[in-house]
Design a protein around this motif. Structure first.
Motif, PDB file in Angstrom:
ATOM      1  N   PRO A  43      19.600 -35.814  42.516  1.00  0.00           N
ATOM      2  CA  PRO A  43      20.087 -36.960  41.714  1.00  0.00           C
ATOM      3  C   PRO A  43      21.114 -37.793  42.493  1.00  0.00           C
ATOM      4  O   PRO A  43      21.100 -39.021  42.411  1.00  0.00           O
ATOM      5  N   GLY A  44      21.979 -37.144  43.258  1.00  0.00           N
ATOM      6  CA  GLY A  44      22.969 -37.871  44.064  1.00  0.00           C
ATOM      7  C   GLY A  44      22.283 -38.706  45.138  1.00  0.00           C
ATOM      8  O   GLY A  44      22.633 -39.870  45.364  1.00  0.00           O
ATOM      9  N   PHE A  45      21.292 -38.106  45.806  1.00  0.00           N
ATOM     10  CA  PHE A  45      20.519 -38.863  46.811  1.00  0.00           C
ATOM     11  C   PHE A  45      19.901 -40.103  46.151  1.00  0.00           C
ATOM     12  O   PHE A  45      19.871 -41.184  46.736  1.00  0.00           O
ATOM     13  N   GLN A  46      19.405 -39.916  44.934  1.00  0.00           N
ATOM     14  CA  GLN A  46      18.755 -41.042  44.234  1.00  0.00           C
ATOM     15  C   GLN A  46      19.768 -42.149  43.917  1.00  0.00           C
ATOM     16  O   GLN A  46      19.490 -43.331  44.141  1.00  0.00           O
ATOM     17  N   ARG A  47      20.945 -41.761  43.416  1.00  0.00           N
ATOM     18  CA  ARG A  47      21.966 -42.760  43.056  1.00  0.00           C
ATOM     19  C   ARG A  47      22.380 -43.567  44.293  1.00  0.00           C
ATOM     20  O   ARG A  47      22.518 -44.788  44.225  1.00  0.00           O
ATOM     21  N   VAL A  48      22.545 -42.881  45.418  1.00  0.00           N
ATOM     22  CA  VAL A  48      23.000 -43.596  46.623  1.00  0.00           C
ATOM     23  C   VAL A  48      21.867 -44.490  47.151  1.00  0.00           C
ATOM     24  O   VAL A  48      22.114 -45.609  47.604  1.00  0.00           O
TER      25      VAL A  48
END
Ligand SMILES: Cc1ncc(COP(=O)(O)O)c(C=O)c1O
Length: 393
Positions: free
Chosen positions: A383-388
């Motif tokens: 999810p963090g990879f997606q947000r960035v």
């Protein structure tokens, strides 16, 4: 300043990998280990195979005179024999124990090799992206590392290599499977490289060595095999270790193996033995030598790393990242969505995802993800990879 100027300069250029690893420690203290996704270091997370633990217990129980004493600088004869037999099968060429030197890991092997062959100003060519320590290793022994570009898919660019060879070239240093890209160089590209180096050695009237750094040889996916370097070139030396495939990098055990028909073999073997001694290694760790002799052919399950690769690649592809799928090792080297890879890595850091900028590996515009971590770390980081990724459409 009391320390050497060169060391001082190197200290200020502290490796990105270490910087990120230390940042990981700091963030874990603040947020807790499960809230930090540390993909910075190639420190294998799999347990060593059971066979390693059993052999270690047996060796620890054994008593005998000088079992923990000094030995010949190149290692125990029975260990060199066990390794020579294994490498003979791996490289499809019969090696004797005399052609093997036990070393303190692949890093020790590379330093011993470079110490043995380099004169001041000699050049070592290396396809980029590359393992950043190579520059320091060449410099340790008066050499200069010169990087050579690869194709966009990280395969060898033979034209670029041909243009890079000069009368100062002493060695070409290859790493396959590659850190940081996961690329495995094809048999045909290695055959062409062998032919190129034969021509260039003749043209410049000097032996150009081909050094194959292969600590990830056994960590390959989808039925891939790593072609034999000895089959394509005679003045070849393999550097290898058990750090990654037995998950024991802290134990500092590896070896180098010299092609049985290399030119000036006797002098080279003497130089390698001397280098192991005078670099201060003296000999590779005695206990670990005895252990690895008993576990030749054992290694961690590469399929477990393949599963992590798939988890990561599928997840990142869904978020819109683009990359070459690695064929081996445990690194992914995606393209940075923005040209400034350092800025992108810093954006990931805000999500407590720690990766390393590609610039640190001679591969700007990319970043490295070491996926030798738990499956949960990969899953929970997505999810963090997606947000960035969404910040840079
Ligand atoms: C390409 C490469 N070569 C050499 C080494 C050093 O390995 P060792 O622990 O066997 O010295 C590493 C470690 O990460 C590596 O990635």
């Amino acid at each position: 300043m009391s320390i050497a100027k060169k060391v001082e300069a190197n200290l200020s250029r502290t490796s990105w990998i270490r910087k990120m690893f230390e940042e990981g420690g700091r963030l874990m203290e603040i947020h807790g280990p499960d809230k930090v996704f540390d993909f910075s270091l190639g420190n294998p997370n799999l347990e060593p195979p059971e066979a390693f633990h059993r052999a270690l217990s047996r060796c620890v129980q054994t008593r005998g005179t000088h079992l923990h004493g000094y030995m010949g600088n190149t290692g125990y004869p029975h260990v060199r024999k066990a390794v020579a037999d294994f490498v003979s099968a791996e490289q499809a060429m019969a090696l004797t124990p005399e052609e093997v030197v036990m070393t303190c890991g692949a890093a020790g092997a590379l330093n011993v090799i470079l110490k043995a062959i380099l004169d001041p100003g000699d050049e070592v060519l290396c396809p980029a992206p590359y393992f950043v320590e190579y520059g320091f290793y060449a410099d340790n022994h008066g050499g200069v590392l010169k990087t050579v570009p690869t194709h966009p898919d990280f395969s060898l660019d033979l034209d670029a290599m041909a243009s890079a060879v000069t009368h100062r070239t002493k060695a070409v240093l290859l790493n396959s499977p590659n850190n940081p890209t996961g690329a495995v160089y094809s048999a045909s590209s290695l055959e062409n490289l062998g032919a190129l180096l034969r021509d260039k050695s003749q043209e410049h009237e000097r032996t150009i060595y081909l050094i194959a750094d292969e600590p990830y040889r056994k960590i390959v996916f989808d039925g891939m095999t790593v072609p034999s370097i000895f089959s394509v070139y005679q003045d070849a030396i393999v550097a290898n270790s058990y750090s990654k495939d037995l998950s024991i990098p802290g134990e500092r055990i590896g070896y180098l193996a010299v092609h049985p028909r290399t030119t000036h073999k006797t002098a080279l073997l003497q130089a390698l033995g001397l280098a192991n001694r005078i670099l201060g290694f003296v000999n590779a760790p005695a206990l670990m030598q005895r252990v690895v002799a008993e576990v030749q052919g054992h290694h961690v399950e590469a399929s477990l790393y393949a599963r992590k690769r798939d988890l990561l690649c599928d997840g990142l592809a869904r978020c819109g990242y683009s990359f070459e799928k690695p064929s081996g090792a445990f690194y992914l080297f995606p393209r940075s969505p923005i040209p400034d890879d350092v800025a992108f890595v810093q954006a990931l850091q805000k999500e407590r995802i720690l990766t390393v900028p590609g610039s640190g590996f001679g591969g700007p515009g990319h970043f490295r993800i070491a996926f030798c971590v738990s499956d949960e770390t990969i899953q929970n980081a997505l999810p963090g990879f997606q947000r960035v990724r969404a910040l840079f459409p």
